[in-house]
Design a protein around this motif. Structure first.
Motif, PDB file in Angstrom:
ATOM      1  N   LYS A  28       0.768  -0.987   0.388  1.00 17.33           N
ATOM      2  CA  LYS A  28       0.048  -0.003  -0.233  1.00 17.33           C
ATOM      3  C   LYS A  28       0.662   1.440  -0.159  1.00 17.33           C
ATOM      4  N   ALA A  29       0.304   2.762  -0.575  1.00 21.94           N
ATOM      5  CA  ALA A  29       0.906   2.991  -1.072  1.00 21.94           C
ATOM      6  C   ALA A  29       0.023   4.854  -0.132  1.00 21.94           C
ATOM      7  N   PHE A  30       1.812   5.590   0.625  1.00 25.85           N
ATOM      8  CA  PHE A  30       0.429   6.264   1.738  1.00 25.85           C
ATOM      9  C   PHE A  30       1.360   7.283   1.431  1.00 25.85           C
ATOM     10  N   THR A  31       0.965   9.257   1.361  1.00 24.31           N
ATOM     11  CA  THR A  31       1.168  10.304   0.982  1.00 24.31           C
ATOM     12  C   THR A  31       1.532  10.872   2.479  1.00 24.31           C
ATOM     13  N   ASP A  32       0.832   9.808   3.481  1.00 26.22           N
ATOM     14  CA  ASP A  32       1.495  10.744   4.567  1.00 26.22           C
ATOM     15  C   ASP A  32       1.509   9.221   5.497  1.00 26.22           C
ATOM     16  N   TYR A  33       2.531   9.430   6.139  1.00 20.97           N
ATOM     17  CA  TYR A  33       3.267   8.139   7.057  1.00 20.97           C
ATOM     18  C   TYR A  33       1.963   7.795   7.858  1.00 20.97           C
ATOM     19  N   LYS A  34       1.483   9.348   8.879  1.00 17.15           N
ATOM     20  CA  LYS A  34       1.039   8.850  10.182  1.00 17.15           C
ATOM     21  C   LYS A  34      -0.398   7.759   9.313  1.00 17.15           C
ATOM     22  N   LYS A  35      -1.022   7.954   8.248  1.00 21.51           N
ATOM     23  CA  LYS A  35      -1.982   6.960   7.963  1.00 21.51           C
ATOM     24  C   LYS A  35      -1.568   6.065   7.860  1.00 21.51           C
ATOM     25  N   MET A  36      -0.392   5.812   7.707  1.00 26.44           N
ATOM     26  CA  MET A  36       0.304   4.476   7.191  1.00 26.44           C
ATOM     27  C   MET A  36       0.515   2.967   8.947  1.00 26.44           C
ATOM     28  N   PHE A  37       0.442   3.827  10.235  1.00 26.25           N
ATOM     29  CA  PHE A  37       0.338   3.348  11.289  1.00 26.25           C
ATOM     30  C   PHE A  37      -0.732   2.877  11.570  1.00 26.25           C
ATOM     31  N   ALA A  38      -1.914   3.079  11.030  1.00 25.57           N
ATOM     32  CA  ALA A  38      -3.112   2.388  11.209  1.00 25.57           C
ATOM     33  C   ALA A  38      -3.053   0.776  10.295  1.00 25.57           C
ATOM     34  N   GLU A  39      -2.187   0.455   9.635  1.00 23.97           N
ATOM     35  CA  GLU A  39      -2.286  -0.885   8.832  1.00 23.97           C
ATOM     36  C   GLU A  39      -1.599  -1.954  10.374  1.00 23.97           C
ATOM     37  N   GLY A  40      -1.778  -1.408  11.598  1.00 25.27           N
ATOM     38  CA  GLY A  40      -1.576  -2.465  11.901  1.00 25.27           C
ATOM     39  C   GLY A  40       0.516  -2.960  11.751  1.00 25.27           C
ATOM     40  N   LEU A  41       0.991  -1.661  11.996  1.00 24.25           N
ATOM     41  CA  LEU A  41       2.646  -2.128  11.744  1.00 24.25           C
ATOM     42  C   LEU A  41       3.260  -2.645  13.092  1.00 24.25           C
ATOM     43  N   ASP A  42       4.632  -3.153  12.842  1.00 26.57           N
ATOM     44  CA  ASP A  42       5.686  -3.617  14.164  1.00 26.57           C
ATOM     45  C   ASP A  42       6.237  -2.741  14.238  1.00 26.57           C
ATOM     46  N   ALA A  43       6.457  -1.772  12.962  1.00 26.59           N
ATOM     47  CA  ALA A  43       8.018  -1.685  12.705  1.00 26.59           C
ATOM     48  C   ALA A  43       7.946  -0.508  11.848  1.00 26.59           C
ATOM     49  N   VAL A  44       9.488   0.244  11.508  1.00 32.60           N
ATOM     50  CA  VAL A  44       9.561   1.308  10.700  1.00 32.60           C
ATOM     51  C   VAL A  44      10.466   1.708  10.129  1.00 32.60           C
ATOM     52  N   SER A  45      10.722   2.205   8.507  1.00 35.69           N
ATOM     53  CA  SER A  45      12.771   2.384   8.531  1.00 35.69           C
ATOM     54  C   SER A  45      12.374   3.778   8.299  1.00 35.69           C
ATOM     55  N   ILE A  46      12.716   4.599   8.856  1.00 43.75           N
ATOM     56  CA  ILE A  46      12.904   6.534   8.213  1.00 43.75           C
ATOM     57  C   ILE A  46      14.028   6.727   7.791  1.00 43.75           C
ATOM     58  N   VAL A  47      13.618   7.084   6.331  1.00 46.17           N
ATOM     59  CA  VAL A  47      15.285   7.249   5.275  1.00 46.17           C
ATOM     60  C   VAL A  47      14.619   8.927   4.694  1.00 46.17           C
ATOM     61  N   VAL A  48      14.640   9.838   5.151  1.00 52.00           N
ATOM     62  CA  VAL A  48      13.921  10.491   5.142  1.00 52.00           C
ATOM     63  C   VAL A  48      14.835  11.963   5.218  1.00 52.00           C
ATOM     64  N   PRO A  49      15.091  13.131   4.614  1.00 47.98           N
ATOM     65  CA  PRO A  49      16.038  14.276   4.996  1.00 47.98           C
ATOM     66  C   PRO A  49      16.204  14.363   6.319  1.00 47.98           C
ATOM     67  N   THR A  50      17.963  14.651   6.869  1.00 48.00           N
ATOM     68  CA  THR A  50      18.177  14.249   8.279  1.00 48.00           C
ATOM     69  C   THR A  50      16.928  15.683   8.727  1.00 48.00           C
ATOM     70  N   LYS A  51      17.037  16.448   9.161  1.00 49.10           N
ATOM     71  CA  LYS A  51      16.361  16.965   9.658  1.00 49.10           C
ATOM     72  C   LYS A  51      14.961  17.003  10.161  1.00 49.10           C
ATOM     73  N   LEU A  52      14.547  16.015   9.618  1.00 47.50           N
ATOM     74  CA  LEU A  52      13.326  16.119   9.463  1.00 47.50           C
ATOM     75  C   LEU A  52      13.214  14.682  10.545  1.00 47.50           C
ATOM     76  N   HIS A  53      14.550  13.385  10.873  1.00 48.26           N
ATOM     77  CA  HIS A  53      14.100  12.243  11.267  1.00 48.26           C
ATOM     78  C   HIS A  53      13.644  12.747  12.872  1.00 48.26           C
ATOM     79  N   LYS A  54      13.671  13.891  13.995  1.00 53.40           N
ATOM     80  CA  LYS A  54      13.308  13.550  14.830  1.00 53.40           C
ATOM     81  C   LYS A  54      11.726  13.272  14.694  1.00 53.40           C
ATOM     82  N   GLN A  55      11.014  14.102  13.999  1.00 51.31           N
ATOM     83  CA  GLN A  55       9.800  14.046  14.484  1.00 51.31           C
ATOM     84  C   GLN A  55       8.809  12.697  13.539  1.00 51.31           C
TER      85      GLN A  55
END
Length: 310
Positions: free
Chosen positions: A49-76
């Motif tokens: 499944k594709a999402f442009t809003d990552y928070k909506k993806m969290f509703a898919e019952g995930l256990d884990a996630v890889s975060i591969v975004v620009p460094t300044k966005l890592h924290k949030q």
């Protein structure tokens, strides 16, 4: 079955997607990117499944996630994922500031979730082998480790300089091989083709008698990834790319037997293992924070033209 998602499907994120898709015991439940056409095309390719809003993806019952975004966005993004109850693998460097790294580490502790930092070279078979040889005293006491990591400039990297982008790899590896934290840093650097520094030589000191030297730039027309470890019994020459390790002593020149494998695949398998077992990852948040502290000290050092204590 561990359900995972990937946030960020750029050059590195695509590899996370590919490897998760191939792993047994893992379901790639969704991928997210602000580029709608790219993420939809990739989702179709990997049947997820594709999402442009990552928070909506969290509703898919995930256990884990890889975060591969620009460094300044890592924290949030990391804080949002942890708050949603997910285990996190965030690409290096852990964050853009020490304060943000601390927030991420504390959030992981509060939520009792894994925070792993993607220092990929620790999962390079040649580095793993060298760590074993150092531990076995094959080289004797190691007193100097130097690295060369040079590249042509990649225009997609805009938010950080060469120290935070690729120099941080070798800062982490040197600390890992010694099994020691860096105490002092001195760096010389400049910016000739980039708004941040694009070439640097960094000297690291650990406990006053152990040395590390990191040479890195975006000015070299070909890619080089090498490391030399000098011990009182011999010298080891490592090539990150070829995954080779050659040992020289007073009597012999020997090549280590290494079974080559993809470091990122090894890293993601370790992450999934930690998620499944609750084990602390080999590259935890505190390790990522230390590499960032040293990198930031190197940036401060070249700007202020003095040695910095870490």
């Amino acid at each position: 079955m561990i359900r995972v998602g990937v946030i960020g499907t750029g050059a590195m994120g695509q590899n996370h997607v590919r490897i998760y898709n191939e792993m047994e015991g893992v379901e790639l439940a969704g991928i997210s990117d602000v580029d709608k056409s790219r993420v939809e095309a990739m989702a179709a390719q990997f049947k997820t499944k594709a999402f442009t809003d990552y928070k909506k993806m969290f509703a898919e019952g995930l256990d884990a996630v890889s975060i591969v975004v620009p460094t300044k966005l890592h924290k949030q993004v990391t804080l949002d994922a942890l708050e949603a109850g997910l285990n996190v693998l965030v690409e290096k460097p852990i964050a853009d500031t020490i304060e943000n790294a601390d927030l991420m580490i504390e959030a992981a502790k509060k939520e009792n979730k894994i925070l792993m930092v993607g220092h990929i070279e620790r999962f390079n078979p040649a580095v793993i082998k060298l760590k074993e040889l150092i531990a076995s005293d094959t080289l004797g006491k190691v007193v100097s480790i130097s690295t060369q990591r040079v590249d042509p400039y990649n225009p997609r990297i805009r938010d950080v300089g060469v120290i935070l982008d690729i120099g941080v790899h070798d800062i982490d590896v040197i600390s890992y091989l010694y099994g020691r934290r860096v105490n002092h840093v001195y760096a010389i650097a400049g910016a000739d083709i980039h708004s941040f520094e694009d070439h640097t030589s960094i000297i690291l000191r650990m406990d006053h008698e152990f040395a590390g030297v990191v040479e890195t730039n975006w000015l070299t027309p070909h890619k080089v990834r090498k490391l030399t470890a000098i011990g009182i019994k011999g010298v080891a020459y490592l090539d990150y790319i070829d995954q080779t390790l050659e040992l020289h002593d007073s009597s012999w020149i020997r090549k280590a037997k290494i079974e080559k494998s993809e470091p990122l695949k090894n890293e993601l398998e370790h992450f999934i293992y930690c998620v499944a077992t609750g084990k602390t990852p080999q590259t935890c948040g505190e390790d990522g924070k230390h590499a960032l502290e040293v990198a930031m000290a190197a940036i401060r050092s070249y700007k202020e033209e003095k040695m910095i204590e870490v």
